[in-house]
Design a protein around this motif. Structure first.
Motif, PDB file in Angstrom:
ATOM      1  N   ALA A   1       2.887   6.905  -0.295  1.00  0.00           N
ATOM      2  CA  ALA A   1       2.563   7.723   0.871  1.00  0.00           C
ATOM      3  C   ALA A   1       2.776   6.927   2.154  1.00  0.00           C
ATOM      4  O   ALA A   1       2.750   5.693   2.149  1.00  0.00           O
ATOM      5  CB  ALA A   1       1.111   8.177   0.788  1.00  0.00           C
ATOM      6  N   LYS A   2       2.952   7.670   3.217  1.00  0.00           N
ATOM      7  CA  LYS A   2       3.120   7.060   4.542  1.00  0.00           C
ATOM      8  C   LYS A   2       1.899   6.207   4.900  1.00  0.00           C
ATOM      9  O   LYS A   2       0.769   6.552   4.524  1.00  0.00           O
ATOM     10  CB  LYS A   2       3.265   8.199   5.570  1.00  0.00           C
TER      11      LYS A   2
ATOM     12  N   GLN B   1       0.823  -1.213   0.000  1.00  0.00           N
ATOM     13  CA  GLN B   1       0.000   0.000   0.000  1.00  0.00           C
ATOM     14  C   GLN B   1       0.856   1.262   0.000  1.00  0.00           C
ATOM     15  O   GLN B   1       0.535   2.238  -0.684  1.00  0.00           O
ATOM     16  CB  GLN B   1      -0.950   0.007   1.198  1.00  0.00           C
ATOM     17  N   VAL B   2       1.964   1.238   0.727  1.00  0.00           N
ATOM     18  CA  VAL B   2       2.866   2.403   0.753  1.00  0.00           C
ATOM     19  C   VAL B   2       3.400   2.656  -0.655  1.00  0.00           C
ATOM     20  O   VAL B   2       3.421   3.789  -1.141  1.00  0.00           O
ATOM     21  CB  VAL B   2       4.051   2.162   1.724  1.00  0.00           C
TER      22      VAL B   2
ATOM     23  N   LEU C   1       4.308   1.008  10.608  1.00  0.00           N
ATOM     24  CA  LEU C   1       4.559   2.388  10.183  1.00  0.00           C
ATOM     25  C   LEU C   1       5.564   2.315   9.031  1.00  0.00           C
ATOM     26  O   LEU C   1       6.673   1.793   9.216  1.00  0.00           O
ATOM     27  CB  LEU C   1       5.135   3.217  11.334  1.00  0.00           C
ATOM     28  N   GLY C   2       5.161   2.796   7.870  1.00  0.00           N
ATOM     29  CA  GLY C   2       6.067   2.707   6.720  1.00  0.00           C
ATOM     30  C   GLY C   2       6.075   3.988   5.907  1.00  0.00           C
ATOM     31  O   GLY C   2       5.059   4.676   5.777  1.00  0.00           O
ATOM     32  N   LEU C   3       7.255   4.319   5.395  1.00  0.00           N
ATOM     33  CA  LEU C   3       7.395   5.518   4.555  1.00  0.00           C
ATOM     34  C   LEU C   3       7.985   5.104   3.210  1.00  0.00           C
ATOM     35  O   LEU C   3       8.841   4.205   3.155  1.00  0.00           O
ATOM     36  CB  LEU C   3       8.354   6.512   5.206  1.00  0.00           C
ATOM     37  N   PRO C   4       7.559   5.759   2.139  1.00  0.00           N
ATOM     38  CA  PRO C   4       8.138   5.408   0.834  1.00  0.00           C
ATOM     39  C   PRO C   4       9.549   5.984   0.673  1.00  0.00           C
ATOM     40  O   PRO C   4       9.821   7.103   1.085  1.00  0.00           O
ATOM     41  CB  PRO C   4       7.181   6.061  -0.167  1.00  0.00           C
TER      42      PRO C   4
ATOM     43  N   ILE D   1       9.199   5.080  -7.028  1.00  0.00           N
ATOM     44  CA  ILE D   1       9.391   4.474  -5.717  1.00  0.00           C
ATOM     45  C   ILE D   1      10.499   3.435  -5.722  1.00  0.00           C
ATOM     46  O   ILE D   1      10.530   2.549  -6.575  1.00  0.00           O
ATOM     47  CB  ILE D   1       8.078   3.785  -5.258  1.00  0.00           C
ATOM     48  N   PHE D   2      11.399   3.563  -4.769  1.00  0.00           N
ATOM     49  CA  PHE D   2      12.424   2.533  -4.579  1.00  0.00           C
ATOM     50  C   PHE D   2      11.861   1.421  -3.692  1.00  0.00           C
ATOM     51  O   PHE D   2      12.009   0.240  -3.981  1.00  0.00           O
ATOM     52  CB  PHE D   2      13.654   3.152  -3.906  1.00  0.00           C
TER      53      PHE D   2
END
Ligand SMILES: Nc1nc2c(ncn2[C@@H]2O[C@H](COP(=O)(O)OP(=O)(O)OP(=O)(O)O)[C@@H](O)[C@H]2O)c(=O)[nH]1
Length: 328
Positions: free
Chosen positions: A87-88, A81-82, A115-118, A126-127
């Motif tokens: 998005a966070k 989903q990230v 909790l995840g950040l791109p 996106i990496f």
């Protein structure tokens, strides 16, 4: 329910870059620090690449379930989903959201919090993700979330440097006219090709090509057509080679190909395919060549100069034989 992307991600893999200048130890330290800071059992840097979501760095804790190298392509995991939304994502308690009821991270490994950040490539694509997973419900403060964003920026910045460096290296290794390796690229990559052949216990064969009467083609048709001939020849060499072979313009109208070969019969096959391919192109009448070769057995430490001399001599004798034949 949000369904995870089914198709593989189109993003470049870090493994596809020609150099590996990432300071993996620094990334490992960052990931371990994040795990300590959040008092979390698992923190990861993941990459969304053509294989799916791949763990690149995992926190070094006994409780961390997934290890570097593990991959998830299709299931409904948080990171998808990230990556999809760029998005966070903060899930405090997956139990409260039916969207995650089939997420194996939650159902099988009890990671209820995420909790995840791109993380991004310099072109904005996106990496992957920097993420923290927990088996207990969490209530991270905004300060902690901001701190994670700062760490993520360090990783973004490392990727920017890596990308730039890779671009510069590619540029300095490439012959601008033919877009194959130049002398420098060939010399530098020769060592890793030799190492690979050694590991696979394969022999290498250095093929040396020199166009025949190229000066005359230049004189007759002009330099631009001469350039086209060089480009066509390089393209044919490339088409004829495998991705692990090294194809280079050594200078002027001289080309080298270093092939992984089971035996010397491969040389004849290569030459045969080359002649066939060239016969179908528009400039075929004006592209004649002579070639020679030198063999490098596994473990043989012969230096490039010596190999070149052998292959050049062999090419020269072939060229001479042809000249003698046509003058008779
Ligand atoms: N069009 C073009 N010509 C180049 C380039 N680099 C070198 N040349 C020309 O390539 C020619 C090479 O000439 P020679 O080494 O005599 O080779 P040849 O005419 O093929 O002679 P043989 O090998 O004996 O058959 C020279 O005329 C160079 O000017 C280039 O980038 N573009």
């Amino acid at each position: 329910m949000l369904s995870p992307p089914r198709a593989p991600y189109p993003y470049s893999s870090i493994l596809e870059l020609e150099i590996e200048e990432i300071d993996w130890q620094r990334w490992q330290k960052l990931v371990n620090t994040v795990a300590d800071m959040f008092n979390a059992p698992a923190t990861f840097i993941n990459q969304a690449n053509s294989k799916g979501i791949e763990v690149i760095i995992a926190s070094q804790k006994p409780e961390t379930h997934y290890q570097a190298g593990s991959i998830d392509l299709n299931s409904n995991i948080y990171c998808h989903q990230v990556v999809k939304n760029s998005a966070k994502l903060y899930v405090r308690d997956a139990k409260l959201d039916p969207q995650w009821s089939d997420n194996p991270e939650y159902t099988e490994d009890n990671y209820v919090s995420y909790l995840g950040l791109p993380i991004s490539w310099p072109d904005g694509s996106i990496f992957g993700t920097l993420c923290v997973l927990d088996t207990k419900v969490t209530h991270y403060s905004q300060t902690y979330i901001n701190a994670l964003a700062v760490i993520k920026e360090v990783i973004d910045s490392d990727l920017r440097h890596l990308y730039k460096e890779n671009q510069l290296l590619t540029l300095s290794y490439t012959d601008p006219l033919t877009q194959i390796y130049n002398r420098r690229g060939f010399e530098d990559l020769l060592i890793s090709t030799q190492d690979l052949a050694q590991r696979l216990n394969r022999q290498l064969i250095l093929l040396y090509f020199d166009l025949d009467q190229f000066k005359q083609a230049n004189d007759n048709y002009g330099h631009e057509i001469g350039d086209e001939i060089l480009k066509t020849f390089a393209k044919m060499l490339k088409i004829n080679s495998r991705s692990c072979d090294l194809v280079a313009r050594w200078g002027g109208d001289e080309f080298l190909v270093l092939i992984h070969a089971e035996n010397e019969h491969c040389v004849e096959l290569f030459n045969h395919r080359m002649a066939q391919k060239l016969s179908t192109c528009s400039l075929s009448q004006d592209i004649q060549y002579s070639f020679g070769y030198a063999v490098l057995k596994p473990g043989d430490k012969t230096k490039l100069d010596t190999l070149l001399k052998t292959a050049d001599r062999c090419m020269y004798l072939n060229k001479l034989a042809k000249k003698n034949l046509s003058s008779n």
